[in-house]
Design an enzyme around this catalytic site. Structure first.
Site, PDB file in Angstrom:
ATOM      1  N   TRP A  62     -17.238  -4.502  -0.548  1.00 17.02           N
ATOM      2  CA  TRP A  62     -16.949  -3.794   0.698  1.00 17.02           C
ATOM      3  C   TRP A  62     -17.730  -2.506   0.872  1.00 17.02           C
ATOM      4  O   TRP A  62     -18.020  -2.081   1.984  1.00 17.02           O
ATOM      5  CB  TRP A  62     -15.457  -3.502   0.805  1.00 17.02           C
ATOM      6  CG  TRP A  62     -14.946  -2.383  -0.075  1.00 17.02           C
ATOM      7  CD1 TRP A  62     -14.717  -2.429  -1.417  1.00 17.02           C
ATOM      8  CD2 TRP A  62     -14.598  -1.059   0.336  1.00 17.02           C
ATOM      9  NE1 TRP A  62     -14.241  -1.231  -1.874  1.00 17.02           N
ATOM     10  CE2 TRP A  62     -14.147  -0.363  -0.817  1.00 17.02           C
ATOM     11  CE3 TRP A  62     -14.597  -0.400   1.560  1.00 17.02           C
ATOM     12  CZ2 TRP A  62     -13.725   0.969  -0.773  1.00 17.02           C
ATOM     13  CZ3 TRP A  62     -14.173   0.924   1.607  1.00 17.02           C
ATOM     14  CH2 TRP A  62     -13.741   1.593   0.445  1.00 17.02           C
ATOM     15  N   HIS A  89      -3.169   2.964  -4.602  1.00 18.32           N
ATOM     16  CA  HIS A  89      -2.494   2.551  -3.359  1.00 18.32           C
ATOM     17  C   HIS A  89      -1.074   2.056  -3.634  1.00 18.32           C
ATOM     18  O   HIS A  89      -0.626   1.074  -3.043  1.00 18.32           O
ATOM     19  CB  HIS A  89      -3.294   1.455  -2.650  1.00 18.32           C
ATOM     20  CG  HIS A  89      -4.569   1.941  -2.027  1.00 18.32           C
ATOM     21  ND1 HIS A  89      -4.612   2.585  -0.813  1.00 18.32           N
ATOM     22  CD2 HIS A  89      -5.851   1.887  -2.466  1.00 18.32           C
ATOM     23  CE1 HIS A  89      -5.861   2.900  -0.525  1.00 18.32           C
ATOM     24  NE2 HIS A  89      -6.634   2.495  -1.517  1.00 18.32           N
ATOM     25  N   TRP A 125      -7.955  -3.297   8.722  1.00 10.85           N
ATOM     26  CA  TRP A 125      -7.051  -2.260   8.200  1.00 10.85           C
ATOM     27  C   TRP A 125      -6.324  -1.640   9.379  1.00 10.85           C
ATOM     28  O   TRP A 125      -6.922  -1.343  10.417  1.00 10.85           O
ATOM     29  CB  TRP A 125      -7.845  -1.218   7.415  1.00 10.85           C
ATOM     30  CG  TRP A 125      -8.602  -1.832   6.275  1.00 10.85           C
ATOM     31  CD1 TRP A 125      -9.925  -2.162   6.239  1.00 10.85           C
ATOM     32  CD2 TRP A 125      -8.062  -2.235   5.010  1.00 10.85           C
ATOM     33  NE1 TRP A 125     -10.236  -2.743   5.034  1.00 10.85           N
ATOM     34  CE2 TRP A 125      -9.126  -2.802   4.261  1.00 10.85           C
ATOM     35  CE3 TRP A 125      -6.792  -2.176   4.443  1.00 10.85           C
ATOM     36  CZ2 TRP A 125      -8.942  -3.306   2.973  1.00 10.85           C
ATOM     37  CZ3 TRP A 125      -6.611  -2.669   3.166  1.00 10.85           C
ATOM     38  CH2 TRP A 125      -7.671  -3.222   2.435  1.00 10.85           C
ATOM     39  N   THR A 126      -5.031  -1.411   9.253  1.00  9.30           N
ATOM     40  CA  THR A 126      -4.204  -1.182  10.445  1.00  9.30           C
ATOM     41  C   THR A 126      -3.627   0.224  10.565  1.00  9.30           C
ATOM     42  O   THR A 126      -2.622   0.416  11.236  1.00  9.30           O
ATOM     43  CB  THR A 126      -3.049  -2.212  10.485  1.00  9.30           C
ATOM     44  OG1 THR A 126      -2.222  -2.047   9.321  1.00  9.30           O
ATOM     45  CG2 THR A 126      -3.582  -3.624  10.535  1.00  9.30           C
ATOM     46  N   GLU A 127      -4.289   1.223   9.957  1.00 10.00           N
ATOM     47  CA  GLU A 127      -3.797   2.590  10.135  1.00 10.00           C
ATOM     48  C   GLU A 127      -3.628   2.937  11.616  1.00 10.00           C
ATOM     49  O   GLU A 127      -2.664   3.589  12.011  1.00 10.00           O
ATOM     50  CB  GLU A 127      -4.761   3.596   9.483  1.00 10.00           C
ATOM     51  CG  GLU A 127      -4.732   3.600   7.974  1.00 10.00           C
ATOM     52  CD  GLU A 127      -5.764   2.677   7.366  1.00 10.00           C
ATOM     53  OE1 GLU A 127      -6.187   2.916   6.228  1.00 10.00           O
ATOM     54  OE2 GLU A 127      -6.159   1.695   8.037  1.00 10.00           O
ATOM     55  N   TYR A 132     -15.758  -4.790   8.823  1.00  7.88           N
ATOM     56  CA  TYR A 132     -14.516  -4.042   9.006  1.00  7.88           C
ATOM     57  C   TYR A 132     -14.180  -3.996  10.484  1.00  7.88           C
ATOM     58  O   TYR A 132     -14.725  -3.191  11.234  1.00  7.88           O
ATOM     59  CB  TYR A 132     -14.643  -2.641   8.394  1.00  7.88           C
ATOM     60  CG  TYR A 132     -14.241  -2.609   6.936  1.00  7.88           C
ATOM     61  CD1 TYR A 132     -14.606  -3.638   6.076  1.00  7.88           C
ATOM     62  CD2 TYR A 132     -13.476  -1.569   6.422  1.00  7.88           C
ATOM     63  CE1 TYR A 132     -14.229  -3.639   4.740  1.00  7.88           C
ATOM     64  CE2 TYR A 132     -13.089  -1.559   5.082  1.00  7.88           C
ATOM     65  CZ  TYR A 132     -13.475  -2.598   4.255  1.00  7.88           C
ATOM     66  OH  TYR A 132     -13.086  -2.597   2.936  1.00  7.88           O
ATOM     67  N   PHE A 133     -13.254  -4.840  10.882  1.00  6.63           N
ATOM     68  CA  PHE A 133     -12.932  -4.972  12.291  1.00  6.63           C
ATOM     69  C   PHE A 133     -11.986  -3.881  12.792  1.00  6.63           C
ATOM     70  O   PHE A 133     -11.628  -3.868  13.971  1.00  6.63           O
ATOM     71  CB  PHE A 133     -12.328  -6.352  12.567  1.00  6.63           C
ATOM     72  CG  PHE A 133     -13.340  -7.475  12.580  1.00  6.63           C
ATOM     73  CD1 PHE A 133     -14.661  -7.262  12.224  1.00  6.63           C
ATOM     74  CD2 PHE A 133     -12.965  -8.755  12.959  1.00  6.63           C
ATOM     75  CE1 PHE A 133     -15.595  -8.287  12.233  1.00  6.63           C
ATOM     76  CE2 PHE A 133     -13.877  -9.793  12.977  1.00  6.63           C
ATOM     77  CZ  PHE A 133     -15.196  -9.561  12.614  1.00  6.63           C
ATOM     78  N   ASP A 134     -11.565  -2.971  11.921  1.00  5.60           N
ATOM     79  CA  ASP A 134     -10.821  -1.802  12.390  1.00  5.60           C
ATOM     80  C   ASP A 134     -11.774  -0.722  12.891  1.00  5.60           C
ATOM     81  O   ASP A 134     -11.321   0.245  13.516  1.00  5.60           O
ATOM     82  CB  ASP A 134      -9.924  -1.246  11.281  1.00  5.60           C
ATOM     83  CG  ASP A 134     -10.679  -1.062   9.980  1.00  5.60           C
ATOM     84  OD1 ASP A 134     -11.197  -2.066   9.462  1.00  5.60           O
ATOM     85  OD2 ASP A 134     -10.740   0.073   9.470  1.00  5.60           O
ATOM     86  N   ASP A 165       0.862  -1.177   0.000  1.00  7.08           N
ATOM     87  CA  ASP A 165       0.000   0.000   0.000  1.00  7.08           C
ATOM     88  C   ASP A 165       0.898   1.227   0.000  1.00  7.08           C
ATOM     89  O   ASP A 165       2.126   1.108  -0.066  1.00  7.08           O
ATOM     90  CB  ASP A 165      -0.947   0.001   1.203  1.00  7.08           C
ATOM     91  CG  ASP A 165      -2.297   0.626   0.865  1.00  7.08           C
ATOM     92  OD1 ASP A 165      -2.320   1.823   0.517  1.00  7.08           O
ATOM     93  OD2 ASP A 165      -3.318  -0.079   0.924  1.00  7.08           O
ATOM     94  N   ASP A 195      -8.992  -0.701  -5.988  1.00  6.38           N
ATOM     95  CA  ASP A 195      -9.967   0.156  -5.315  1.00  6.38           C
ATOM     96  C   ASP A 195      -9.383   1.541  -5.098  1.00  6.38           C
ATOM     97  O   ASP A 195      -8.174   1.738  -5.125  1.00  6.38           O
ATOM     98  CB  ASP A 195     -10.346  -0.456  -3.962  1.00  6.38           C
ATOM     99  CG  ASP A 195      -9.171  -0.442  -3.002  1.00  6.38           C
ATOM    100  OD1 ASP A 195      -8.100  -0.920  -3.414  1.00  6.38           O
ATOM    101  OD2 ASP A 195      -9.316   0.038  -1.867  1.00  6.38           O
ATOM    102  N   GLU A 196     -10.266   2.502  -4.846  1.00  6.17           N
ATOM    103  CA  GLU A 196      -9.878   3.874  -4.501  1.00  6.17           C
ATOM    104  C   GLU A 196      -8.767   4.388  -5.413  1.00  6.17           C
ATOM    105  O   GLU A 196      -7.723   4.854  -4.953  1.00  6.17           O
ATOM    106  CB  GLU A 196      -9.462   3.944  -3.032  1.00  6.17           C
ATOM    107  CG  GLU A 196     -10.610   3.625  -2.088  1.00  6.17           C
ATOM    108  CD  GLU A 196     -10.231   3.738  -0.625  1.00  6.17           C
ATOM    109  OE1 GLU A 196     -11.130   3.916   0.200  1.00  6.17           O
ATOM    110  OE2 GLU A 196      -9.032   3.646  -0.294  1.00  6.17           O
TER     111      GLU A 196
END
Length: 731
Positions: free
Chosen positions: A403, A277, A469-471, A430-432, A189, A336-337
């Site tokens: 998603w 990304h 997602w780990t931001e 979305y578990f974040d 990413d 995506d995005e």
């Protein structure tokens, strides 16, 4: 008296009286299996595991060797003083029709596992492990079981924050325990490239490392009150005199991880996100973009240019190595995005669009995806992409991962075209997203078919997946907190069928907390409740706290410090006679601390009511179809419509992507007393009572609930509720 009123917001607004109910009683406390088996027949007695227990493989199927090894490891781990000669037998049974099906029979002197495949054997063993728990015996039972979906996935973003191989193995162990079979690794990413590509060694020698970014800074700030947000020192190193964060996996290391996952019944699916990304690559190779520069564009980072053959040369070189490294038949392209505006007014792109008969940049993205899919196919692989691959048209052989909850037609659109679909809508999967008291039940209620999918189209829904997602998830402990216990609910949705019996499932989860403790999982504890975080008293108040779990110790402070294992224990209701702030938290027997709650007690007099000569039913509703960051920014010149709403709802036939609303009316207090309100919203909301901002949940955010009390005189009290909808989430 206390009266409880709850306001809930998320595009549709609902006002309801909250009702608290006791947990349903567990029907059979012996068999606490998650996910629930399809068929379970209880039996009397127990199988006693001891060092005399023999593990036997019948037949010559070598594929069961890892499962046999797993059973033998159980024998080594069980410490029993009893010496009982008995047998565990493992065999392939061709009569079991389901590909991952199994039969487990536990008798007093013998356990028999029959499975259709090595995968079925793993899931039988997972069930056996749960039945064994922390004991030395297994309750007798007969189980016939098979999964609902063939794709039961967990996705982990290792780019935003890095997780090393040792922890990925831990993650795989826990996935296998709950019968997940697909591990989707988001390997690249903007923030880092995590997999070695021998053709381009600088992708990891440079692209895997970065200086601190804004997300890191947010985590560091949060770590001051929650150490789980601290960024592990093991992921830093000095490069050219600079302290850099990162890490990557060599291909040899990844081969080892793939083999380990396979030995647990799990397939690893790689994702190299293109054409967007890609900043970790384009910062090093700016010639990959349309404008010869990396960095940020309008909304997203500068994407790869789909109109240069050099781009496809790069992509094919990368995916040649990925295809050779990963045995999975799937490769995830991402797609995506994408900042497609970067392709407008580019001579090379205009030329390709004219040559290929493409009418838009959406179709130009599809041109890139289709070319990559043909390349994947040439390597014997199938392409997966996020649901944006539909936007410009998609080939019928691609698999779509859904998603974008705000595009509810996408799954049906894909299924109608015959595309395989993996359901992972952000609202449920979305578990974040931050958790609260309703998060577990929200996941459990997920129905992958409730997207207007017909009976004939259901065969194209191949499974479900939880995405992480780990931001803002920098550490292993924070990752576990965000994943557990929601992972248990997703396991049941994927294997059995979620939403069937919430009370029964909740009771089984309660039993699994001790198993998670034994595995040293930093799960999120159930909410402490019975109180309001902003509380008031007139003469005196009372702090009451409901304990949601047996074995939980509640500790508190009143001096502003955070509760620790040495803090005072809450043993019963406390009387409040002066303003005070409590900080409370629950502690498990192993010392794991749950969320910290801050409860402020304020002295108030009863708010005076107002006289209304002829009150009418309904609320004045105002609608503003524009994006605002805060409710204070709502401008009356943007007002599009006004009406009288029957309740707290949005009486607009079709809302804009972003908008604001205002509800004004009167709340009637039936008697003088202290009233408690709770306000939940996904994006900003503010509740005023009288001329006082009563609950402030302003700004752009995920679903958050805030509560407060207020002392009201009997009668009418003017209120104003403002709400912001910021639009679709950005991952």
């Amino acid at each position: 008296m206390n009266n409880f009123i709850t306001l809930k917001l998320k595009v549709t607004l609902v006002l309801f009286i909250s009702v608290l109910s006791a947990f349903a009683q567990q029907k059979d406390p012996v068999y606490v299996i998650i996910p629930q088996p399809v068929k379970l027949i209880p039996a009397a007695g127990n199988f006693q595991w001891s060092n005399l227990t023999k593990v036997v493989l019948t037949g010559s199927d070598k594929s069961l060797a890892p499962a046999l090894s797993e059973l033998k490891s159980i024998s080594k781990s069980v410490k029993s003083k009893k010496q009982v000669a008995n047998t565990v037998t493992l065999t392939i049974d061709a009569s079991i029709s389901a590909a991952e099906g199994y039969k487990l029979s536990v008798k007093k002197n013998a356990i028999t596992i029959k499975s259709a495949s090595k995968e079925g054997a793993f899931w039988a063993i997972a069930t056996l492990k749960q039945l064994l728990g922390t004991n030395t015996f297994v309750p007798c039972v007969d189980i016939e079981d098979a999964p609902r979906f063939s794709w039961r996935g967990i996705h982990l973003d290792v780019s935003r924050h890095f997780f090393d191989l040792a922890y990925l193995k831990t993650m795989i162990n826990r996935m296998s325990y709950y019968k997940f079979n697909k591990f989707h690794l988001h390997l690249t990413d903007d923030q880092g490239w995590r997999i070695e590509i021998k053709k381009y060694p600088e992708l990891t020698s440079k692209g895997a490392w970065r200086e601190m970014n804004g997300q890191d800074s947010s985590c560091i700030a949060l770590s001051k009150t929650n150490p789980d947000y601290a960024i592990p020192e093991k992921h830093f190193k000095m490069i050219n005199g600079k302290r850099m964060y990162g890490g990557f996996y060599t291909q040899e290391e990844m081969r080892g991880l793939i083999a380990y996952a396979d030995s647990k019944g799990i397939e690893i699916i790689p994702e190299i996100d293109m054409p967007g990304h890609m900043m970790a690559a384009t910062n090093l190779m700016p010639w990959l973009t349309s404008h010869g520069k990396g960095g940020q564009a309008k909304d997203f980072s500068e994407p790869l240019c789909p109109c240069k053959e050099t781009t496809f040369e790069f992509a094919e070189n990368v995916f040649t190595e990925i295809a050779a490294l990963f045995p999975s038949k799937y490769i995830h392209l991402g797609a995506d995005e994408v900042e497609k505006s970067s392709w407008k007014n580019v001579p090379e792109c205009d030329e390709v669009m004219k040559k290929e008969g493409l009418k838009s940049v959406d179709e130009l993205q599809s041109y890139f995806v289709r070319r990559m899919e043909r390349f994947f196919n040439s390597k014997g692989k199938k392409l997966i992409g996020w649901d944006e691959i539909l936007d410009g048209g998609v080939s019928p052989t691609a698999t779509m991962m859904y998603w974008r909850t705000w595009v509810p037609t996408a799954p049906k659109h894909a299924a109608e075209k015959g595309n395989e679909v993996i359901m992972t809508p952000g609202e449920f999967c979305y578990f974040d997203a931050q958790q609260d008291g309703g998060s577990l039940q929200k996941v459990y209620s997920f129905d992958p078919y409730k997207f207007n999918i017909s009976e004939n189209e259901r065969k194209f829904i191949i499974g479900v997946q939880a995405n992480i997602w780990t931001e803002y998830i920098p550490s292993e402990r924070r990752l576990e907190y965000m994943v557990f216990p929601r992972m248990l609910a997703m396991a049941e949705v994927a294997w059995y069928k979620g939403g069937v019996d919430w009370n029964n499932f909740e009771q089984r989860v309660q039993k699994h907390y001790s198993l998670l403790d034994a595995m040293n999982v930093n799960y999120r504890l159930p909410d402490l409740d019975g109180f309001t975080t902003q509380s008031v008293f007139v003469d005196k108040g009372r702090l009451h706290i409901n304990k949601p779990l047996a074995g939980l110790t509640i500790r508190y402070t009143t001096d502003g410090t955070l509760p620790t294992i040495q803090s005072k224990i809450f043993t019963g209701d406390l009387t409040i006679t002066k303003p005070v702030q409590f900080k409370i938290a629950g502690f498990r027997p192993n010392g794991n601390r749950g969320d910290i709650y801050t409860i402020n007690y304020e002295h108030q007099d009863y708010m005076k009511s107002v006289e209304l000569s002829s009150p009418a039913k309904g609320l004045k509703f105002s609608y503003y179809p524009r994006f605002y960051k805060t409710v204070n920014a709502i401008d009356e010149k943007d007002l599009a419509s006004e009406s009288i709403a029957a309740a707290i709802e949005i009486p607009v036939e079709k809302t804009a992507g972003s908008f604001a609303t205002r509800h004004k009316g009167y709340f009637y207090a039936e008697e003088t007393g202290i009233y408690s309100f709770a306000l939940r919203s996904d994006d900003g909301s503010v509740l005023k009572l009288g001329d006082k901002v009563f609950i402030d949940s302003d700004g752009m955010h995920t679903s958050i609930e805030k509560s407060a009390e207020i002392a009201l005189e009997k009668g009418y009290h003017p209120f104003e509720l403002m709400f912001l909808e910021g639009g679709g989430a950005i991952r």
